[in-house]
Design a protein around this motif. Sequence first.
Motif, short mmCIF file in Angstrom:
data_model
loop_
_atom_site.label_atom_id
_atom_site.label_comp_id
_atom_site.label_asym_id
_atom_site.label_seq_id
_atom_site.Cartn_x
_atom_site.Cartn_y
_atom_site.Cartn_z
N UNK A 92 53.19 38.22 13.75
CA UNK A 92 53.39 38.68 15.13
C UNK A 92 54.16 39.98 15.03
N UNK A 93 53.45 41.05 14.89
CA UNK A 93 54.08 42.34 14.63
C UNK A 93 53.66 42.83 13.26
N UNK A 94 54.53 43.59 12.62
CA UNK A 94 54.21 44.18 11.32
C UNK A 94 54.51 43.21 10.20
N UNK A 95 53.56 43.08 9.28
CA UNK A 95 53.75 42.24 8.09
C UNK A 95 53.21 43.00 6.88
N UNK A 96 53.99 43.03 5.82
CA UNK A 96 53.58 43.70 4.59
C UNK A 96 53.88 42.75 3.43
N UNK A 97 52.83 42.35 2.72
CA UNK A 97 53.03 41.44 1.60
C UNK A 97 51.95 41.67 0.56
N UNK A 98 52.22 41.22 -0.65
CA UNK A 98 51.26 41.40 -1.73
C UNK A 98 51.39 40.24 -2.71
N UNK A 99 50.34 40.07 -3.52
CA UNK A 99 50.39 39.12 -4.63
C UNK A 99 50.71 39.93 -5.88
N UNK A 100 51.73 39.50 -6.59
CA UNK A 100 52.18 40.15 -7.81
C UNK A 100 51.87 39.28 -9.02
N UNK A 101 51.57 39.93 -10.13
CA UNK A 101 51.44 39.26 -11.43
C UNK A 101 52.36 39.98 -12.41
N UNK A 102 53.31 39.27 -12.95
CA UNK A 102 54.24 39.83 -13.94
C UNK A 102 54.82 41.18 -13.49
N UNK A 103 55.18 41.28 -12.21
CA UNK A 103 55.82 42.50 -11.72
C UNK A 103 54.87 43.61 -11.32
N UNK A 104 53.56 43.37 -11.38
CA UNK A 104 52.56 44.38 -11.02
C UNK A 104 51.76 43.89 -9.80
N UNK A 105 51.56 44.79 -8.85
CA UNK A 105 50.78 44.45 -7.66
C UNK A 105 49.33 44.19 -8.03
N UNK A 106 48.79 43.09 -7.50
CA UNK A 106 47.37 42.77 -7.69
C UNK A 106 46.60 43.13 -6.42
N UNK A 107 47.01 42.59 -5.28
CA UNK A 107 46.40 42.89 -3.98
C UNK A 107 47.51 42.92 -2.93
N UNK A 108 47.26 43.65 -1.83
CA UNK A 108 48.29 43.75 -0.80
C UNK A 108 47.67 43.70 0.59
N UNK A 109 48.55 43.45 1.57
CA UNK A 109 48.12 43.42 2.97
C UNK A 109 49.17 44.14 3.81
N UNK A 110 48.69 44.89 4.77
CA UNK A 110 49.56 45.50 5.78
C UNK A 110 48.93 45.16 7.11
N UNK A 145 62.35 43.98 9.00
CA UNK A 145 61.87 42.62 9.12
C UNK A 145 60.35 42.54 8.99
N UNK A 146 59.88 41.52 8.29
CA UNK A 146 58.46 41.21 8.24
C UNK A 146 58.18 40.17 9.31
N UNK A 147 57.12 40.37 10.07
CA UNK A 147 56.80 39.48 11.17
C UNK A 147 55.91 38.33 10.72
N UNK A 148 56.22 37.75 9.58
CA UNK A 148 55.53 36.57 9.07
C UNK A 148 56.29 35.36 9.61
N UNK A 149 55.58 34.42 10.19
CA UNK A 149 56.30 33.31 10.82
C UNK A 149 55.55 31.99 10.66
N UNK A 150 56.25 30.95 11.04
CA UNK A 150 55.71 29.59 11.08
C UNK A 150 56.14 29.00 12.41
N UNK A 151 55.25 28.25 13.05
CA UNK A 151 55.60 27.52 14.27
C UNK A 151 54.92 26.17 14.20
N UNK A 152 55.09 25.39 15.24
CA UNK A 152 54.43 24.07 15.24
C UNK A 152 52.91 24.20 15.26
N UNK A 153 52.41 25.36 15.68
CA UNK A 153 50.96 25.57 15.76
C UNK A 153 50.40 26.46 14.66
N UNK A 154 51.26 27.16 13.92
CA UNK A 154 50.80 28.12 12.93
C UNK A 154 51.51 27.89 11.60
#
Length: 164
Positions: A92-110, A145-154
């Motif tokens: 809900x808003x801006x979120x930036x995250x990636x999957x890392x392997x041994x300290x190296x970015x593999x894939x990312x999302x914005x 802040x990253x807008x990654x969240x959890x709720x009762x529905x998500x």
Amino acid sequence: MDYKRGDNPDKPGTTDPKPAADRGDGPDDVTPEGPVAFTAKLEICDSYPTHNGPLRFTNVLVNEGAGYSPGTGIFTCPQPGLYHFTVHASTYGRAQFMIYKNGQKVVSAYHTTLDDKKSQMASIGSVIQLSKGDEVWVDLWGACRNAIFVSKDNDTVFLGFRLG
């Protein structure tokens, strides 16, 4: 001399019930390893993280092979092979995250919220070749802040499993 399945040509007159590849004495002998798979969810109290670095998914639903650590958020490969990893993040808003392997970015999302100001799902995934001891995690980046969240529905989840 003709041999039938189960005959042991190294010992004439004897019969081995398993073919050579199943006896553990040849290069084709493969001992199957157990399955490796995990699914971990982000807790509601960990919503909207403000830190950079690994995101800890502490609600572990499955951890076959014991490779995922909820204390660190890091998967440590117990068996070499090809693995598939996926992150599904409620945003809900801006979120930036990636999957890392041994300290190296593999894939990312914005991800940014659309004009309708509703929550969205952002997902990334990849197949990664791992050796025993390699580490994989979800990493956050960004100055605020990253807008990654959890709720009762998500839910926001990180999952991985060994292929084949």
